[in-house]
Design a protein around this motif. Structure first.
Motif, mmCIF file in Angstrom:
data_model
loop_
_atom_site.group_PDB
_atom_site.id
_atom_site.type_symbol
_atom_site.label_atom_id
_atom_site.label_comp_id
_atom_site.label_asym_id
_atom_site.label_seq_id
_atom_site.Cartn_x
_atom_site.Cartn_y
_atom_site.Cartn_z
ATOM 1 N N GLN A 55 0.845 -1.202 0.000
ATOM 2 C CA GLN A 55 0.000 0.000 0.000
ATOM 3 C C GLN A 55 0.877 1.248 0.000
ATOM 4 O O GLN A 55 1.726 1.420 0.875
ATOM 5 C CB GLN A 55 -0.902 -0.008 1.240
ATOM 6 C CG GLN A 55 -2.186 -0.797 1.039
ATOM 7 C CD GLN A 55 -2.937 -0.368 -0.212
ATOM 8 O OE1 GLN A 55 -3.052 0.828 -0.491
ATOM 9 N NE2 GLN A 55 -3.406 -1.332 -0.987
ATOM 10 N N GLY A 56 0.656 2.105 -0.990
ATOM 11 C CA GLY A 56 1.398 3.361 -1.047
ATOM 12 C C GLY A 56 2.853 3.195 -1.470
ATOM 13 O O GLY A 56 3.608 4.172 -1.458
ATOM 14 N N ARG A 57 3.257 1.993 -1.835
ATOM 15 C CA ARG A 57 4.675 1.788 -2.143
ATOM 16 C C ARG A 57 4.940 1.730 -3.645
ATOM 17 O O ARG A 57 4.065 1.413 -4.441
ATOM 18 C CB ARG A 57 5.200 0.489 -1.502
ATOM 19 C CG ARG A 57 5.017 0.413 -0.005
ATOM 20 C CD ARG A 57 5.593 1.619 0.746
ATOM 21 N NE ARG A 57 6.985 1.907 0.489
ATOM 22 C CZ ARG A 57 7.984 1.528 1.290
ATOM 23 N NH1 ARG A 57 7.743 0.841 2.384
ATOM 24 N NH2 ARG A 57 9.224 1.852 1.003
ATOM 25 N N THR A 58 6.185 2.033 -3.979
ATOM 26 C CA THR A 58 6.624 2.058 -5.379
ATOM 27 C C THR A 58 7.637 0.943 -5.622
ATOM 28 O O THR A 58 8.502 0.696 -4.778
ATOM 29 C CB THR A 58 7.300 3.422 -5.674
ATOM 30 O OG1 THR A 58 6.322 4.444 -5.501
ATOM 31 C CG2 THR A 58 7.858 3.483 -7.073
ATOM 32 N N LEU A 59 7.521 0.300 -6.769
ATOM 33 C CA LEU A 59 8.540 -0.663 -7.204
ATOM 34 C C LEU A 59 9.189 -0.142 -8.488
ATOM 35 O O LEU A 59 8.526 0.531 -9.287
ATOM 36 C CB LEU A 59 7.916 -2.022 -7.507
ATOM 37 C CG LEU A 59 7.565 -2.956 -6.358
ATOM 38 C CD1 LEU A 59 6.951 -4.235 -6.927
ATOM 39 C CD2 LEU A 59 8.802 -3.303 -5.525
ATOM 40 N N VAL A 60 10.463 -0.475 -8.681
ATOM 41 C CA VAL A 60 11.166 -0.120 -9.913
ATOM 42 C C VAL A 60 11.319 -1.406 -10.729
ATOM 43 O O VAL A 60 11.585 -2.468 -10.155
ATOM 44 C CB VAL A 60 12.546 0.491 -9.587
ATOM 45 C CG1 VAL A 60 13.296 0.847 -10.870
ATOM 46 C CG2 VAL A 60 12.384 1.722 -8.698
ATOM 47 N N VAL A 84 18.751 0.751 -11.987
ATOM 48 C CA VAL A 84 17.680 0.308 -11.079
ATOM 49 C C VAL A 84 18.038 0.708 -9.656
ATOM 50 O O VAL A 84 17.229 1.273 -8.905
ATOM 51 C CB VAL A 84 17.451 -1.224 -11.168
ATOM 52 C CG1 VAL A 84 16.517 -1.688 -10.056
ATOM 53 C CG2 VAL A 84 16.885 -1.614 -12.525
ATOM 54 N N SER A 85 19.274 0.437 -9.281
ATOM 55 C CA SER A 85 19.716 0.760 -7.922
ATOM 56 C C SER A 85 19.606 2.263 -7.665
ATOM 57 O O SER A 85 19.126 2.710 -6.608
ATOM 58 C CB SER A 85 21.159 0.279 -7.735
ATOM 59 O OG SER A 85 21.548 0.387 -6.401
ATOM 60 N N CYS A 86 20.033 3.045 -8.646
ATOM 61 C CA CYS A 86 19.977 4.508 -8.540
ATOM 62 C C CYS A 86 18.535 4.986 -8.383
ATOM 63 O O CYS A 86 18.227 5.805 -7.510
ATOM 64 C CB CYS A 86 20.637 5.097 -9.795
ATOM 65 S SG CYS A 86 20.253 6.820 -10.126
ATOM 66 N N VAL A 87 17.629 4.460 -9.231
ATOM 67 C CA VAL A 87 16.239 4.933 -9.206
ATOM 68 C C VAL A 87 15.549 4.517 -7.901
ATOM 69 O O VAL A 87 14.805 5.296 -7.307
ATOM 70 C CB VAL A 87 15.464 4.427 -10.455
ATOM 71 C CG1 VAL A 87 13.995 4.833 -10.374
ATOM 72 C CG2 VAL A 87 16.095 4.979 -11.736
ATOM 73 N N ILE A 88 15.805 3.306 -7.421
ATOM 74 C CA ILE A 88 15.212 2.870 -6.143
ATOM 75 C C ILE A 88 15.577 3.867 -5.047
ATOM 76 O O ILE A 88 14.738 4.304 -4.259
ATOM 77 C CB ILE A 88 15.722 1.461 -5.730
ATOM 78 C CG1 ILE A 88 15.190 0.385 -6.664
ATOM 79 C CG2 ILE A 88 15.319 1.148 -4.280
ATOM 80 C CD1 ILE A 88 15.792 -0.997 -6.412
ATOM 81 N N ARG A 89 16.839 4.250 -4.995
ATOM 82 C CA ARG A 89 17.308 5.145 -3.939
ATOM 83 C C ARG A 89 16.754 6.560 -4.123
ATOM 84 O O ARG A 89 16.269 7.172 -3.171
ATOM 85 C CB ARG A 89 18.843 5.176 -3.926
ATOM 86 C CG ARG A 89 19.453 3.853 -3.514
ATOM 87 C CD ARG A 89 20.937 3.812 -3.795
ATOM 88 N NE ARG A 89 21.695 4.686 -2.916
ATOM 89 C CZ ARG A 89 22.051 4.395 -1.674
ATOM 90 N NH1 ARG A 89 21.700 3.247 -1.142
ATOM 91 N NH2 ARG A 89 22.758 5.244 -0.959
ATOM 92 N N GLY A 97 11.533 -1.243 -3.460
ATOM 93 C CA GLY A 97 12.548 -2.127 -4.031
ATOM 94 C C GLY A 97 12.412 -2.140 -5.535
ATOM 95 O O GLY A 97 11.731 -1.283 -6.109
ATOM 96 N N GLY A 98 13.068 -3.117 -6.150
ATOM 97 C CA GLY A 98 13.011 -3.183 -7.604
ATOM 98 C C GLY A 98 13.233 -4.598 -8.094
ATOM 99 O O GLY A 98 13.788 -5.450 -7.378
ATOM 100 N N ASN A 114 17.440 -0.250 -0.148
ATOM 101 C CA ASN A 114 18.712 0.479 -0.220
ATOM 102 C C ASN A 114 19.273 0.460 -1.651
ATOM 103 O O ASN A 114 20.322 1.024 -1.915
ATOM 104 C CB ASN A 114 19.733 -0.068 0.790
ATOM 105 C CG ASN A 114 20.285 -1.429 0.429
ATOM 106 O OD1 ASN A 114 19.849 -2.045 -0.541
ATOM 107 N ND2 ASN A 114 21.240 -1.920 1.191
ATOM 108 N N GLY A 115 18.577 -0.239 -2.562
ATOM 109 C CA GLY A 115 19.019 -0.300 -3.957
ATOM 110 C C GLY A 115 19.879 -1.509 -4.264
ATOM 111 O O GLY A 115 20.291 -1.706 -5.409
ATOM 112 N N GLY A 116 20.148 -2.322 -3.257
ATOM 113 C CA GLY A 116 21.045 -3.457 -3.452
ATOM 114 C C GLY A 116 20.304 -4.784 -3.520
ATOM 115 O O GLY A 116 19.123 -4.862 -3.159
ATOM 116 N N PRO A 117 21.009 -5.824 -3.971
ATOM 117 C CA PRO A 117 20.406 -7.153 -4.048
ATOM 118 C C PRO A 117 19.883 -7.593 -2.689
ATOM 119 O O PRO A 117 20.480 -7.279 -1.652
ATOM 120 C CB PRO A 117 21.565 -8.056 -4.471
ATOM 121 C CG PRO A 117 22.611 -7.153 -5.014
ATOM 122 C CD PRO A 117 22.420 -5.819 -4.378
ATOM 123 N N ALA A 118 18.752 -8.290 -2.692
ATOM 124 C CA ALA A 118 18.167 -8.758 -1.445
ATOM 125 C C ALA A 118 19.151 -9.653 -0.694
ATOM 126 O O ALA A 118 19.826 -10.477 -1.305
ATOM 127 C CB ALA A 118 16.899 -9.540 -1.751
#
Ligand code: G6P
Ligand code: ZN
Length: 543
Positions: free
Chosen positions: A49-54, A95-100, A106-107, A131-135
């Motif tokens: 809810q209210g969250r964004t994914l890349v 992807v990492s840049c845009v997430i941050r 996450g993405g 944080n833009g990094g791999p899980a």
């Protein structure tokens, strides 16, 4: 548009490896295969809810299909917004840049990195956290557990989204925003490096070739190096991402980027050569008749970090994967900062970067990066070198030779035995592990073994322990033999043998690498029986 619940049964083997789930395209094309894995990601993540994914990928075959499926599943799981790169294109660093930058939850990165693409090639999917990094492993393990027990997945039956037009579209209750693939990333780079100095370098006639290998870094390199930095058109070659990477293996090493190496070795060599891989996170740096080893590149970037505006205040620490050479350790010691040794896999750097313990990270596998994002970053490394050349007025060769003269040279090579029988490779590693206790203190050729173990890493931030990360035989003079099985191969097993030998004497800094390492290669064979066990006379790739 309705949200449907589709019955499914688990697929075996959906455990994410070093860098997500990588399989043959044909495996991903089985009905429900991608859907199951994506459902497992959503089940693991919980509330959107209210969250964004890349969302984006390297443009390889199946990228667009996978993006449409994931968008319809994201809508079915209540995600509020998805940012997707135009044409489905986002490099892993982007992807990492845009997430941050956009504070996303996450993405999802669609790539099999440097593995070949096309209908008979590989595909992959990886989840990155906020944080833009791999899980981290606790998340990838949870995803895997879900893949084993799934009985259904949820998906909207909406039609395809137009991925080629920038702007927002609704899918069920979710907003899909198609974003420019390059601009957020380019802006980040402009803040880290001295673009004016690099522009002036090109104006003075400095020449370069960047080989995009028909993969995802092409559009980034073209926009930044030719567009923003004013390098002549044609500086970036093979810049168009193709679904099969033009039939090439998009891995920037001297073997796969043979055309670039031939150019740099020949009479028409430009001043500087560079290449990046399928998803844009790897890099190779090449001078005239000199391919810089990734371990040396990390050490050189660290030793010269303050040349770039983004690192003007110095670095807090360096982190390298265990098999990466110890060249960076010498720089860290000289700078009075810590050097961390982690298992192979960029994800292990995440905690160190988040905690501010390390500023720069690198791996022998042509990966270099920093705290600016949480992935390794090919174009970033190339821009760092351009900044360094612009700041010092020195050539790649001068920079490397002067580095060795100051710190000594860590001769380094990796021998890969690809697609060997997995049973035989595992048995060889087991036997080798069984021998380790008896190796310590032994004399092998000209070397004495100081330490022989199977590397265990304890994360200094969360104290998590990762064991069985590679056999290492460390000699009293710091020379090392490391052996491990790749976590990224998709066919049989790949044995990696890493060799390192330190040479302080500048008179001996220009030996042939394989010759300099020959005594260690012989010891590795003697201890492991590698050739007999794999049935191979020679490695498939030497880097
Ligand atoms: C990917 C990972 C790296 C890793 C490399 C080699 O590029 O992102 O972190 O070093 O694969 O991994 P492997 O397990 O095949 O040696
Ligand atoms: Zn990659």
């Amino acid at each position: 548009m309705t949200i449907q619940t589709i019955a499914t049964t688990p697929f075996a083997g959906q455990r994410p490896g070093t860098s997500g789930l990588r399989k043959k395209v044909t495996e991903f094309q089985q009905p429900g295969y991608l859907e199951n894995f994506v459902e497992a990601i959503f089940l693991t993540l919980g509330d959107f809810q209210g969250r964004t994914l890349v969302l984006g990928g390297d443009g390889r075959y199946f990228n667009r299909d996978a993006i449409q499926t994931i968008l319809r599943m994201a809508a079915a799981h209540g995600v509020s917004r998805v940012l997707v790169g135009r044409g489905g294109i986002l490099s892993t660093p982007a992807v990492s840049c845009v997430i941050r930058k956009r504070a996303a939850l996450g993405g999802i990165v669609l790539s099999a990195s440097h593995n070949p693409g096309g209908p008979d090639g590989d595909f992959g999917i990886k989840y990155n956290i906020d944080n833009g990094g791999p899980a981290p492993e606790k998340i990838t393990d949870a995803i895997y557990e879900h893949t084993k027990t799934l009985s259904a997945y949820r998906i909207s039956d909406a039609g395809p989204v137009d991925l080629d037009r920038i702007g927002s579209i609704r899918l069920e209750d979710m907003e899909v925003e198609v974003i420019d693939s390059v601009s957020d990333y380019a802006e980040l780079m402009a803040g880290l490096f001295d673009f004016d100095a690099i522009r002036a370098l090109f104006q003075r006639g400095f020449t370069m070739r960047f080989d995009g290998m028909y993969a995802v870094s092409g559009p980034y390199a073209k926009a930044i190096i030719e567009g923003m930095l004013g390098a002549p058109a044609g500086t970036v070659v093979n810049a168009e991402p193709l679904e099969d990477f033009g039939g090439h293996h998009p891995d920037p090493n001297p073997v796969n980027a043979a055309e670039l190496i031939a150019l740099m070795d020949g009479p028409d060599a430009p001043d500087f050569g560079a290449a990046s891989d399928g998803d844009g996170d790897r890099n190779m740096i090449v001078g005239r008749k000199l391919a810089v080893s990734p371990s040396d590149s990390l050490a050189i970037i660290a030793a010269n970090a303050t040349a770039a505006p983004g690192y003007r205040d110095g670095i807090k620490g360096i982190a390298r994967s265990m098999p990466t050479s110890q060249a960076a350790d010498r720089v860290a010691a000289a700078l009075g900062v810590s050097c961390f040794e982690t298992p192979t896999g960029w994800k292990y750097f995440g905690n160190l970067l988040d905690a501010g313990l390390a500023t720069l990270c690198g791996e022998e596998s042509y990966g270099t990066g920093s705290m600016h994002i949480r992935e390794k970053d090919g174009v970033w490394a190339v821009l760092f070198w351009l900044n360094l050349i612009a700041a010092t007025g020195k050539s790649v060769n001068e920079i490397v030779q002067e580095h060795w003269a100051r710190f000594g040279r860590n001769y380094y090579s990796r021998h890969d035995y690809e697609a060997v029988d997995a049973g035989a490779a595992n048995a060889m590693m087991d036997d080798l592990r069984g021998k380790l206790a008896s190796l310590a203190g032994q004399t092998l050729g000209d070397f004495r073994v100081q330490l022989a173990d199977d590397f265990t890493y304890t994360d200094p931030v969360d104290n998590s322990v990762s064991s069985r990360q590679g056999v290492r035989i460390v000699m009293t003079d710091g020379s090392r033999i490391v052996m491990r099985l790749s976590g990224t191969g998709t066919e049989g097993a790949t044995v990696r043998l890493y060799l390192e030998r330190y040479e302080a004497d500048p008179a001996r800094h220009n030996l042939d690498t394989q010759q300099a390492l020959a005594p260690l290669i012989a010891i590795a064979e003697q201890v492991s029986g590698l050739k007999a066990r794999t049935g191979r006379e020679q490695p498939s790739v030497i880097t």
